[in-house]
Scaffold this motif. Structure first.
Motif, PDB file in Angstrom:
ATOM      1  N   MET A  93      65.420   8.091  65.927  1.00 48.47           N
ATOM      2  CA  MET A  93      66.557   7.541  65.206  1.00 48.47           C
ATOM      3  C   MET A  93      67.677   8.568  65.042  1.00 48.47           C
ATOM      4  O   MET A  93      68.703   8.279  64.451  1.00 48.47           O
ATOM      5  N   GLY A  94      67.477   9.780  65.549  1.00 49.12           N
ATOM      6  CA  GLY A  94      68.443  10.831  65.303  1.00 49.12           C
ATOM      7  C   GLY A  94      69.840  10.501  65.768  1.00 49.12           C
ATOM      8  O   GLY A  94      70.827  10.977  65.213  1.00 49.12           O
ATOM      9  N   GLY A  95      69.980   9.656  66.832  1.00 53.87           N
ATOM     10  CA  GLY A  95      71.297   9.354  67.347  1.00 53.87           C
ATOM     11  C   GLY A  95      72.166   8.561  66.400  1.00 53.87           C
ATOM     12  O   GLY A  95      73.373   8.445  66.602  1.00 53.87           O
ATOM     13  N   LEU A  96      71.577   7.999  65.318  1.00 52.50           N
ATOM     14  CA  LEU A  96      72.361   7.210  64.375  1.00 52.50           C
ATOM     15  C   LEU A  96      73.176   8.088  63.436  1.00 52.50           C
ATOM     16  O   LEU A  96      74.156   7.638  62.854  1.00 52.50           O
ATOM     17  N   ALA A 109      77.441  11.945  61.036  1.00 54.11           N
ATOM     18  CA  ALA A 109      78.293  12.579  60.044  1.00 54.11           C
ATOM     19  C   ALA A 109      77.547  12.700  58.733  1.00 54.11           C
ATOM     20  O   ALA A 109      76.680  11.891  58.413  1.00 54.11           O
ATOM     21  N   ASN A 110      77.901  13.736  57.967  1.00 52.24           N
ATOM     22  CA  ASN A 110      77.369  13.858  56.621  1.00 52.24           C
ATOM     23  C   ASN A 110      78.120  12.907  55.696  1.00 52.24           C
ATOM     24  O   ASN A 110      79.178  12.387  56.041  1.00 52.24           O
ATOM     25  N   ARG A 111      77.583  12.693  54.529  1.00 49.54           N
ATOM     26  CA  ARG A 111      78.263  11.849  53.542  1.00 49.54           C
ATOM     27  C   ARG A 111      78.442  12.655  52.262  1.00 49.54           C
ATOM     28  O   ARG A 111      77.489  13.215  51.737  1.00 49.54           O
ATOM     29  N   VAL A 112      79.674  12.669  51.772  1.00 53.19           N
ATOM     30  CA  VAL A 112      79.991  13.362  50.535  1.00 53.19           C
ATOM     31  C   VAL A 112      79.996  12.349  49.392  1.00 53.19           C
ATOM     32  O   VAL A 112      80.673  11.317  49.472  1.00 53.19           O
ATOM     33  N   VAL A 113      79.231  12.618  48.362  1.00 54.74           N
ATOM     34  CA  VAL A 113      79.184  11.777  47.169  1.00 54.74           C
ATOM     35  C   VAL A 113      79.750  12.594  46.018  1.00 54.74           C
ATOM     36  O   VAL A 113      79.246  13.671  45.695  1.00 54.74           O
ATOM     37  N   GLU A 146      76.719  16.752  49.201  1.00 55.45           N
ATOM     38  CA  GLU A 146      76.948  16.402  50.602  1.00 55.45           C
ATOM     39  C   GLU A 146      75.580  16.175  51.234  1.00 55.45           C
ATOM     40  O   GLU A 146      74.727  17.064  51.207  1.00 55.45           O
ATOM     41  N   ILE A 147      75.367  14.979  51.782  1.00 54.19           N
ATOM     42  CA  ILE A 147      74.065  14.602  52.320  1.00 54.19           C
ATOM     43  C   ILE A 147      74.091  14.679  53.837  1.00 54.19           C
ATOM     44  O   ILE A 147      74.917  14.032  54.486  1.00 54.19           O
ATOM     45  N   GLU A 148      73.205  15.488  54.382  1.00 55.34           N
ATOM     46  CA  GLU A 148      73.036  15.550  55.831  1.00 55.34           C
ATOM     47  C   GLU A 148      72.107  14.432  56.278  1.00 55.34           C
ATOM     48  O   GLU A 148      71.076  14.190  55.662  1.00 55.34           O
ATOM     49  N   GLN A 149      72.475  13.754  57.343  1.00 57.71           N
ATOM     50  CA  GLN A 149      71.718  12.628  57.890  1.00 57.71           C
ATOM     51  C   GLN A 149      71.526  11.526  56.837  1.00 57.71           C
ATOM     52  O   GLN A 149      70.404  11.219  56.426  1.00 57.71           O
TER      53      GLN A 149
END
Length: 438
Positions: free
Chosen positions: A1-4, A7-11, A416-419
């Motif tokens: 699933m790594g290809g999904l 980008a990281n997500r900043v909360v 900041e959340i990776e994956q």
């Protein structure tokens, strides 16, 4: 699933309370079972409020490969038509369970009695997860299951046993709904009586759904017995309740973020799943159940949650089958609660999508250094003395870790959340719902 994950997500830390209403998406456990069981009937079953997550769609794909007809009317509504209890077909390709341990474990129980070969695969995470605790009791019934690492890991092949499986009594060393379900599904086809004895009652979605399909179960204490069936009588419709495991993130977020008030609609409150409510109430949460009703065989309610001053608590193995998936979210509640929270008896967390005990310790301590991991649990030092920092944290491609990091960031000082996109495993609209509350 790594290809999904591109980008990281900043909360960001939320600057006001959470307000509004959320309709909680369909229960993952019930969505899985509704498709599986309907595929064992011979009449169409309409399933509504289905959870269109990656895990549940893995189950749809497996049942299609086994000859069931699955028509998607919309992402959350589908019609499943099977070929009868004894009408499963030999798959032409590998059965891909994706990231779904539920799909793999329950389907091993369903396919162990069949007279054809089935080969399971899954993603890299599922290949690491132990399956021996399902394979062992099925083998004792006469199943022939071969896997890597001493018949414990994917890829796994289910070979025809050459004779009927034999019912038996299995004393489970650990309460597990997935192991119990696999044995009961095999018992649908086995000679004699199949009995599962649990040390504590685990979630009972399988038992409730079997009964809604006309199967008589016998209960004595924590023992459940099943006899072989000639056929299943499928209901015309299954309405899936909202998933309390998905509601858990909002229950915690609204409890710890000041001036919050959320109404969570259509939440399943099956007593075998409501440990999260018991623990939060014990911590002093302000939670009210309203509009209690039934959704098929499952109890449902709307849940009103308001911010509250929480305090630490302790709990262990006896309640764990009712809340093990919610431990990451409870950790955040404990980080904001005054005093210490001690969690024991949670060793199963070390063999989930990732080692969740270690993941919680390694990642959440980046935001607030107050967590100690133990062999089978966590010690969390909560309270106003804790210092929250912004941080970059890794999700381990684990949906529950990613969502819990997001609520920790909202309530704390940002993250900041990776994956981050692994939330699609159980709650595809999570970030959209979160953005609507800012």
């Amino acid at each position: 699933m790594g290809g999904l994950y591109m980008a990281n997500r900043v909360v960001e830390k939320i600057k006001k309370g959470l307000r509004g209403e959320l309709v909680i998406p369909g229960d993952k456990s019930v969505s899985h079972r509704s498709v599986m069981f309907s595929a064992l009937g011979d009449t169409p079953v309409r399933i509504t409020n289905f959870l269109p997550s990656a895990d549940c769609l893995s189950t749809v794909g497996v049942m299609r490969s086994l000859g069931a007809k699955v028509e998607m009317l919309s992402p959350t509504e589908l019609v499943v038509t099977g070929n009868g209890l004894h009408g499963l077909k030999e798959p032409e390709t590998l059965l891909d369970a994706g990231n779904s341990g539920t799909t793999l474990r329950l389907m091993m129980g369903m396919l162990a009695p069949q007279d054809f070969v089935s080969v399971f695969t899954g993603d890299s995470s599922l290949h690491k997860r132990p399956m021996g605790r399902v394979i062992k009791p099925l083998s004792q019934m006469g199943a022939h299951i071969v896997g890597r690492a001493g018949n414990t890991k994917l890829p796994i092949t289910v070979v025809p046993a050459g004779k009927k499986l034999q019912g038996f009594t299995y004393d489970m060393p650990v309460a597990s709904a997935q192991v119990k379900s696999a044995i009961l599904l095999a018992g649908l086809f086995a000679e004699g009586t199949t009995t599962v004895v649990e040390p504590y009652q685990s979630r009972n979605h399988t038992e409730l759904m079997l009964e809604s399909f006309g199967v008589k179960l016998d209960y004595e204490g924590t023992a459940i017995s099943i006899q072989a069936q000639d056929k299943l009588t499928a209901p015309e419709e299954i309405l899936v309740p909202g998933d309390i495991s998905s509601a858990a993130f909002w229950l915690v977020a609204a409890s710890v973020i000041p001036d919050s008030e959320l109404l969570l609609k259509n939440v399943g409150i099956n007593p075998t799943r409501t440990g999260i409510l018991d623990v939060l109430n014990d911590m002093g949460a302000d939670i009210t159940l309203t509009n209690e009703r039934s959704s098929g065989s499952e109890p449902v309610a709307d849940i009103l949650v308001r911010s509250a001053s929480l305090h630490g608590t302790s709990f262990g193995a006896d309640i764990m089958p009712r809340l093990v998936d919610e431990i990451p979210a409870i950790t955040v509640a404990a980080m904001f609660a005054e005093g210490e929270t001690v969690i024991t008896g949670a060793g199963e967390l070390r063999v989930k999508e990732t080692d969740r005990i270690q993941a919680i310790s390694d990642q959440f301590n980046k935001l607030c250094s107050c967590i100690t991991a133990t062999k089978d649990g966590l010690i969390i030092r909560g309270g106003s003395q804790n210092v929250w920092q912004q941080g970059t944290c890794f999700s381990y491609d684990d949906h529950r870790i990613a969502m819990t990091l997001a609520i920790a960031g909202m309530a704390g000082n940002g993250v900041e959340i990776e994956q981050p996109d692994c939330v699609a495993i159980s709650y595809p609209s999570f970030y959209e719902e979160m953005a609507g509350l800012y």
